[in-house]
Design a protein around this motif. Structure first.
Motif, PDB file in Angstrom:
ATOM      1  N   ALA A   1      -1.485   8.045   6.225  1.00  0.00           N
ATOM      2  CA  ALA A   1      -2.121   6.771   5.858  1.00  0.00           C
ATOM      3  C   ALA A   1      -1.053   5.704   5.635  1.00  0.00           C
ATOM      4  N   ASP A   2      -0.004   6.075   4.920  1.00  0.00           N
ATOM      5  CA  ASP A   2       1.124   5.142   4.722  1.00  0.00           C
ATOM      6  C   ASP A   2       1.652   4.679   6.076  1.00  0.00           C
ATOM      7  N   ARG A   3       1.812   5.633   6.999  1.00  0.00           N
ATOM      8  CA  ARG A   3       2.397   5.343   8.328  1.00  0.00           C
ATOM      9  C   ARG A   3       1.472   4.418   9.130  1.00  0.00           C
ATOM     10  N   ALA A   4       0.178   4.694   9.102  1.00  0.00           N
ATOM     11  CA  ALA A   4      -0.766   3.875   9.870  1.00  0.00           C
ATOM     12  C   ALA A   4      -0.692   2.418   9.428  1.00  0.00           C
TER      13      ALA A   4
ATOM     14  N   VAL B   1       0.856  -1.200   0.000  1.00  0.00           N
ATOM     15  CA  VAL B   1       0.000   0.000   0.000  1.00  0.00           C
ATOM     16  C   VAL B   1       0.887   1.245   0.000  1.00  0.00           C
ATOM     17  N   GLY B   2       1.939   1.179   0.819  1.00  0.00           N
ATOM     18  CA  GLY B   2       2.841   2.323   0.927  1.00  0.00           C
ATOM     19  C   GLY B   2       3.553   2.648  -0.374  1.00  0.00           C
ATOM     20  N   THR B   3       3.834   1.626  -1.171  1.00  0.00           N
ATOM     21  CA  THR B   3       4.485   1.862  -2.465  1.00  0.00           C
ATOM     22  C   THR B   3       3.570   2.686  -3.376  1.00  0.00           C
TER      23      THR B   3
ATOM     24  N   PRO C   1      -1.817  20.392   0.129  1.00  0.00           N
ATOM     25  CA  PRO C   1      -0.967  20.105   1.294  1.00  0.00           C
ATOM     26  C   PRO C   1      -1.621  19.221   2.345  1.00  0.00           C
ATOM     27  N   ARG C   2      -2.922  19.450   2.642  1.00  0.00           N
ATOM     28  CA  ARG C   2      -3.576  18.597   3.651  1.00  0.00           C
ATOM     29  C   ARG C   2      -3.728  17.168   3.151  1.00  0.00           C
ATOM     30  N   ALA C   3      -3.971  17.025   1.846  1.00  0.00           N
ATOM     31  CA  ALA C   3      -4.059  15.672   1.274  1.00  0.00           C
ATOM     32  C   ALA C   3      -2.687  14.995   1.376  1.00  0.00           C
ATOM     33  N   GLU C   4      -1.640  15.757   1.102  1.00  0.00           N
ATOM     34  CA  GLU C   4      -0.281  15.195   1.208  1.00  0.00           C
ATOM     35  C   GLU C   4      -0.018  14.708   2.641  1.00  0.00           C
ATOM     36  N   ALA C   5      -0.383  15.528   3.625  1.00  0.00           N
ATOM     37  CA  ALA C   5      -0.167  15.143   5.027  1.00  0.00           C
ATOM     38  C   ALA C   5      -0.949  13.875   5.365  1.00  0.00           C
ATOM     39  N   LEU C   6      -2.184  13.784   4.852  1.00  0.00           N
ATOM     40  CA  LEU C   6      -3.004  12.599   5.135  1.00  0.00           C
ATOM     41  C   LEU C   6      -2.463  11.363   4.431  1.00  0.00           C
ATOM     42  N   LEU C   7      -1.907  11.541   3.246  1.00  0.00           N
ATOM     43  CA  LEU C   7      -1.326  10.392   2.526  1.00  0.00           C
ATOM     44  C   LEU C   7      -0.123   9.836   3.290  1.00  0.00           C
TER      45      LEU C   7
END
Ligand code: TMP
Length: 211
Positions: free
Chosen positions: A76-79, A50-52, A67-73
């Motif tokens: 999400a990768d981290r979660a 998923v992270g890839t 920018p907010r979408a970038e932060a959430l992406l």
């Protein structure tokens, strides 16, 4: 909660692009595996399938990413990465060596994109159910020196690398502020030192924790 709540050890490498994190993570992995420790070396973004996919969007999408979408992406990768890779390894008592973690989000999205460092940190803490590293090695490098290293690499810049110098100056300053606020977690090293000297300093910091 830090990785202290588990049996393993969670070590992250942070710093600007071109600071030499990947080299140092590989050297630490070799040192620990030679000493008989089980090590999982991983990275964010992109430590899972998923992270890839997320990595491809945040680093290579050609159009705008808000920018907010970038932060959430990144969150999400981290979660997904923490739940499926990092925590299971720590629960097995292994050492996780990771290229970038939540401090990168605080520095790049919080300070670089000016979304607010507290909000971005809270977002990552929610995503990871509060998992913090035991040790974070910050490889500190002047952004103009980093730019020279990246230019010499001759690879096309990704979305973040292509940002203006002022962005990278804010990122560096935030990394240093994070390290000053949590001196017990951070080891700050001058990334212009020779790789062998840096590796020795990292080993000295980690040695008491793996005895
Ligand atoms: P790297 O894997 O080559 O270090 O590239 C990852 C890029 O993504 C790098 O420019 C830093 C950036 N990044 C963020 O902006 N926020 C984050 O949370 C993470 C993990 C990386």
């Amino acid at each position: 909660m830090t990785a202290e709540g588990t049996r393993g050890l969670f070590i992250t490498f942070e710093g600007g692009d071109g600071a030499g994190k990947t080299t140092q993570a590989a050297l630490l992995e070799k040192w620990l595996t030679d000493a008989g420790r089980r090590v999982v070396r991983t990275r964010e973004p992109g430590g899972t399938e998923v992270g890839t996919l997320v990595r491809d969007i945040v680093l290579h999408h050609r159009g705008e990413v808000a920018p907010r979408a970038e932060a959430l992406l990144y969150a999400a990768d981290r979660a997904h990465h923490v739940e499926t890779v990092v925590r299971p390894a720590l629960d097995r008592g292994e050492v996780v060596i990771q290229d970038r973690y939540l401090d990168s989000s605080v520095a790049y999205q919080g300070a670089g994109r000016v979304l607010g460092t507290d909000e971005v940190r809270q977002l990552s803490l929610w995503a990871t159910e509060g998992l913090l590293p035991d040790v974070t090695v910050l490889l500190d490098l002047d952004p103009s020196v980093a730019r020279g290293r990246l230019d010499a690499d001759d690879k096309p810049f990704d979305r973040l690398e292509a940002e203006r110098e002022s962005f990278h100056v804010r990122v560096r300053e935030e990394f240093l502020a994070l390290a000053a606020a949590e001196p017990e977690r951070f080891l700050v090293l001058d990334a212009t030192l020779p790789p062998a000297r840096l590796a020795a300093a990292v080993q000295e910091r980690v040695a008491p924790l793996v005895r």
